[in-house]
Every structure is written in C-alpha cells, then in structure tokens.
Design an enzyme around this catalytic site. Structure first.
Site, PDB file in Angstrom:
ATOM      1  N   GLU A 265       0.837  -1.161  -0.023  1.00 53.23           N
ATOM      2  CA  GLU A 265       0.120  -0.073   0.123  1.00 53.23           C
ATOM      3  C   GLU A 265       0.926   1.242   0.086  1.00 53.23           C
ATOM      4  O   GLU A 265       0.531   2.323  -0.569  1.00 53.23           O
ATOM      5  CB  GLU A 265      -0.885   0.050   1.141  1.00 53.23           C
ATOM      6  CG  GLU A 265      -2.004  -1.256   1.221  1.00 53.23           C
ATOM      7  CD  GLU A 265      -2.880  -1.399  -0.055  1.00 53.23           C
ATOM      8  OE1 GLU A 265      -2.998  -0.186  -0.905  1.00 53.23           O
ATOM      9  OE2 GLU A 265      -3.105  -2.318  -0.658  1.00 53.23           O
ATOM     10  N   GLU A 294      -0.815  -0.537  -9.660  1.00 52.95           N
ATOM     11  CA  GLU A 294      -0.390  -1.712  -9.230  1.00 52.95           C
ATOM     12  C   GLU A 294       1.328  -2.180  -9.775  1.00 52.95           C
ATOM     13  O   GLU A 294       1.935  -2.603  -8.676  1.00 52.95           O
ATOM     14  CB  GLU A 294      -1.120  -2.725  -9.885  1.00 52.95           C
ATOM     15  CG  GLU A 294      -1.589  -4.023  -9.034  1.00 52.95           C
ATOM     16  CD  GLU A 294      -1.807  -3.759  -7.679  1.00 52.95           C
ATOM     17  OE1 GLU A 294      -2.668  -2.642  -7.673  1.00 52.95           O
ATOM     18  OE2 GLU A 294      -1.869  -4.585  -6.975  1.00 52.95           O
TER      19      GLU A 294
END
Ligand code: ZN
Length: 502
Positions: A265, A294
């Site tokens: 994250e 991502e």
C-alpha cells in the site's frame, strides 16, 4: 488561451470536490464508521456520485470543453492544459455514452448481488449466486455495447487501461503461461527446499505496525501527508495531495500479512503523494491506470521488499523487534521463507510466481462469458479445469473456486482483473530500467537509502498523474512498449536460484 481553460478548470474543480468528499466518506466506511451509520451513508454517497456524474456529463461541460479544445489546438501534447483537455474529452465522451438508466441498474444489481454472494460463498452453493452473475454479465454486455467496440466486448470494458486491447493482453498472457506453467511444476517438485515455519507464531500487533511504519517511512511514504489505519481490506485512498491514506490489517499468527500489505500500500501511497500538486481537483490527479498503480505497489512489495538487499538492511531491526520469534533465524532463511512458492487455490494468497495464472484464468473466463462461448452455469467446472491445468490444484468446493472473489458481485467488475498482471509486468520492466540507470541500486538499498529509487519513479512516473495512457507513459519512462520478458527473466532468475533449478 487562459480564460477557456480557467472556466473548464472551475467546473472540473467542482466535480473534483464532490469526488473528494465521496472518497473521504468511503474511507470512513472502511475504517471507523459505527455499524449504525451504514444505512444512511449509502444514500449520501449515491447523491454525491450522481451530482458529480451529472456535472461531468453536462451540456455546460461539453461547451466549455469544446472552447478549451479550440484554445489549446496545436499546443504541446505534454503540457498540463493540453493533457487535461485530452483526458477530459476521453472521459466525458465515454461517460455520456453510458445512459444513466444503465448506471442505475448496475448500482442496484451490485447491491443485490453482494449479500447473495456472501451467502453463496458461505454455503459454497454456486446456484445461489448464478442468477446475479447472469444479471451482471448481461449488464456488462450492455455497458460494452454502449461504450462501443469493434469485435471484442472486453476491449470496451478495458477503458480503465486506455489504449490497451484484449488481443495485446492475450499475447502477454500467452507469453506468461508458456513460461510459468512449466516453472511452477519444476518448483513444486522441489517444494521441500524452502521452510517458511518462521513466519508463523505469535507476533504482537503493536510491534508489527511500528515496524511497518519505520519501513515505509524510510521508503519515502510521508506520514505528514498521510496515515495508516486498520481495516478489513488493505487499500490506499488519495483524498487530496496533502492527504493520501493507507489501511492495513494484522495477523498476530502470520507476520507477512501486515508487513507486505503495508509495503504494497505504501507503493500506491508514494505514487499518490508524488503526483504534481498542480493536477489536483482535475481528472489528472490520479494514477495513469489501475495497472500502472499496481506496478508501483508490486515493485515495492516484491521486487524491493522480497529482495535480499532489502532484508540485509532490515533483518537486524526485525529480529530485534521479535527476538523470541526470530532470534534463531538467519537472514538467508528469512529471505527464502518469504519467497516460498506454493500453488494454491486462492488468488489473494498466491505467491509471486503463481499469481498471474490466477488472473489468466479469470481473464479467459470473462472473455468466454462475454462472447457467449461459456454459459454462467458452466463457470464452476471451467474454473476447476483451468486450476488443474495451470496450477495442478483443484478446488474441493466452489467457495475456494469460482465464488472466492468479490469482483463479479459488481456489475462493473468485469474487465478489471488484468490490471494486476499489467502491474506485475510493468513493475519488472521499470525495475530492469532502473537497475541499468542506477547501477549501485542494490548497494543503496542494502544501506537503507531508498531515495534514488523513489526519485527515479517520482520523476518518470508519479508526477505525471493521469496525463498519459499506460503506453504513452512507458514510452516516456523507458522507451519501450509493454513486454512480459523482464518479469519472466526476473522470476526465472530469482526462483531458479532459491529452488536450485539449473
Ligand atoms: Zn494494490
């Protein structure tokens, strides 16, 4: 050109403000909202989202956009203003093509599918979910028709990865499949080579979170412009340039969950914090695409965070944090443990090598469903056959097979799985380029100096926000189109060494 752009920015800024309010309410729902607050919250969010959508697709915005297009015609493609006009046009046209009745039907269908899926998964009964999957499939087809495509409906649903096509993805997946399926078989035959028992035990939550905070602060995540809170699902949400938040979850019995979840994250978070603040309150204050986002989280989680140089730096600190649990483990044993490859049934628990095969399976099934080559009631059997073929494992129940993911409960959920694989592939491409341009990168990481890495990503990727499509961004960052080659070379090298494959 000033006035036209200023007027366009004013309206886009209002849309941006409504969206910022929605994001904060969503964050609250996932973190601290008391149970009694949920029923009213859905209505507030729906009002805000509808207002934002109406304003963004309004005639007023159409006129302002046309005026701005004339004003910037012929100017620099890469400038903020020209990029803003170009991206707003793309989004505006697409949003206007999807009728609001369809948007409403999609929201209703998703709301109905979610509890049905929960029950179906609990009972491992696919029949309970099948009618909802059928509805969501029909709605996905109608949405694809509305957006428009030439021959493959999936192309229309790939709008979140602008410029990418189904055929291009099929080529990338074919490359991955040819390399990974045999690699997984060879690793499985030597599964006794890696012992990961040191990752299981009793790891107090507070100490885990303090360690994760130290790590991601050093990586470059700025807690003055962010925070990390506990939540059921780890995620990143950018509220505004000065407030980019993370969530994390902890298992006291399994160390990697908070550790790699937090590093993952923080990769998203550093991207959000690195977008040029001038792009705030516009459609450009976002990552280039979910796949490019991502690529940042996976680069930090896997290529950096599961690497030897990283743990040569951090293992002493980790061991001092958990002396009873890790006192007898050495850094090499820990490195091998966190890189154990184990073909498993569940995507979210998959290791670095097998993960893309889980995505391939979903990508193939979605295309077959959308193109009418597969019927909804045939999904569980098709799922299990592909698991057996690609990973050599077969689900014993639908809960650990076709019912495991939440994505198909959303009527907008088809078309988004490939972003995970795009992330893996692009992350490795970027890393290969970074290692060439910063030849002592491993030494810097081993010394705990992560600034050169973040500096490179900030300059080549982060600051541009959503100005460029994924391929435009890659072309500018490394001068190459998307290619699975570097990711394949990376896993063959790394796991070949860990498992002693020749
Ligand atoms: Zn992610």
């Amino acid at each position: 050109m000033g006035a036209e752009i200023t007027r366009l920015r004013e309206v886009l800024g209002e849309v941006g403000d409504l969206e910022e309010a929605s994001r904060l309410l969503e964050w609250d729902m996932e973190t601290y909202l008391p149970a009694g607050g949920f029923s009213g919250r859905g209505q507030v969010l729906s009002t805000l989202n509808r207002r934002a959508h109406d304003l963004f697709t309004s005639e007023r915005l159409s006129r302002l956009l046309e005026a701005a297009e004339s004003a910037v015609a012929g100017l620099d493609f890469e400038s903020d203003d020209v990029s803003l006009v170009r991206v707003t046009r793309r989004d505006h046209d697409r949003e206007r093509r999807v009728p609001s009745e369809l948007v409403g039907e999609m929201a209703e269908a998703s709301a109905a599918a979610s509890p049905a899926w929960r029950e179906a998964r609990g009972k491992s009964d696919f029949e309970l979910f099948a009618p909802h999957l059928q509805t969501n499939l029909d709605l996905s087809r109608r949405r694809a028709e509305a957006i428009g495509f030439e021959s493959r409906p999936f192309d229309a649903l790939l709008f979140t990865e602008p410029g990418m096509t189904t055929t291009q993805l099929e080529e990338i997946f074919a490359q991955l499949k040819a390399a990974i399926v045999p690699l997984v078989r060879r690793i499985a035959a030597r599964s006794d080579q890696v012992d990961d028992s040191c990752l299981y035990g009793d790891f107090p939550a507070r100490r885990q979170l303090d360690f994760v905070k130290r790590v991601i602060t050093r990586l470059g995540y700025d807690f003055e412009r962010g925070r990390m809170d506990p939540a059921a699902h780890p995620f990143m949400i950018g509220i505004n340039p000065g407030d980019v938040r993370l969530t994390n979850r902890v298992s006291t019995e399994f160390l990697p969950m908070s550790l790699f979840g937090g590093i993952h994250e923080s990769g998203h978070g550093m991207y959000g914090q690195g977008i040029a603040p001038e792009l705030a309150r516009t459609p450009l204050w976002e990552g280039a695409s979910p796949g490019i986002h991502e690529s940042q989280s996976r680069l930090y989680e896997n290529l950096v965070g599961r690497g030897r140089p990283f743990w040569n730096h951090w293992f002493g600190d980790l061991q001092a944090t958990f002396p009873e649990q890790l006192g007898k483990v050495d850094v090499e044993g820990f490195y091998r443990a966190i890189n154990k490859v184990h073909p498993s049934l569940i995507r979210v628990e998959a290791d670095e090598v097998t993960y893309n095969l889980h995505i391939l399976l979903r990508f193939e099934l979605e295309n077959e469903l959308l193109e009418g080559r597969l019927q909804v009631d045939e999904v569980p059997a098709a799922w299990n056959a592909k698991m057996e073929e690609y990973l050599g494992v077969e689900p014993r129940s639908h809960a650990e097979g076709a019912l495991q993911d939440m994505h198909w409960t959303f009527s907008g959920g088809m078309g988004i799985f490939p972003s995970y694989t795009i992330g893996n592939v692009v992350g490795a491409q970027l890393m290969a380029a970074i290692e060439t341009e910063i030849p002592d990168l491993a030494d810097r990481i081993e010394a705990g100096d992560f600034a050169p890495l973040l500096g490179w990503l900030g300059e080549r990727v982060h600051r541009h926000g959503r100005k460029f499509t994924p391929s435009e961004l890659l072309e500018r960052a490394i001068g190459q189109p998307m290619d699975a080659g570097p990711w394949i070379a990376y896993v063959e090298r790394k796991f070949g060494e860990i498992y002693g494959l020749s």
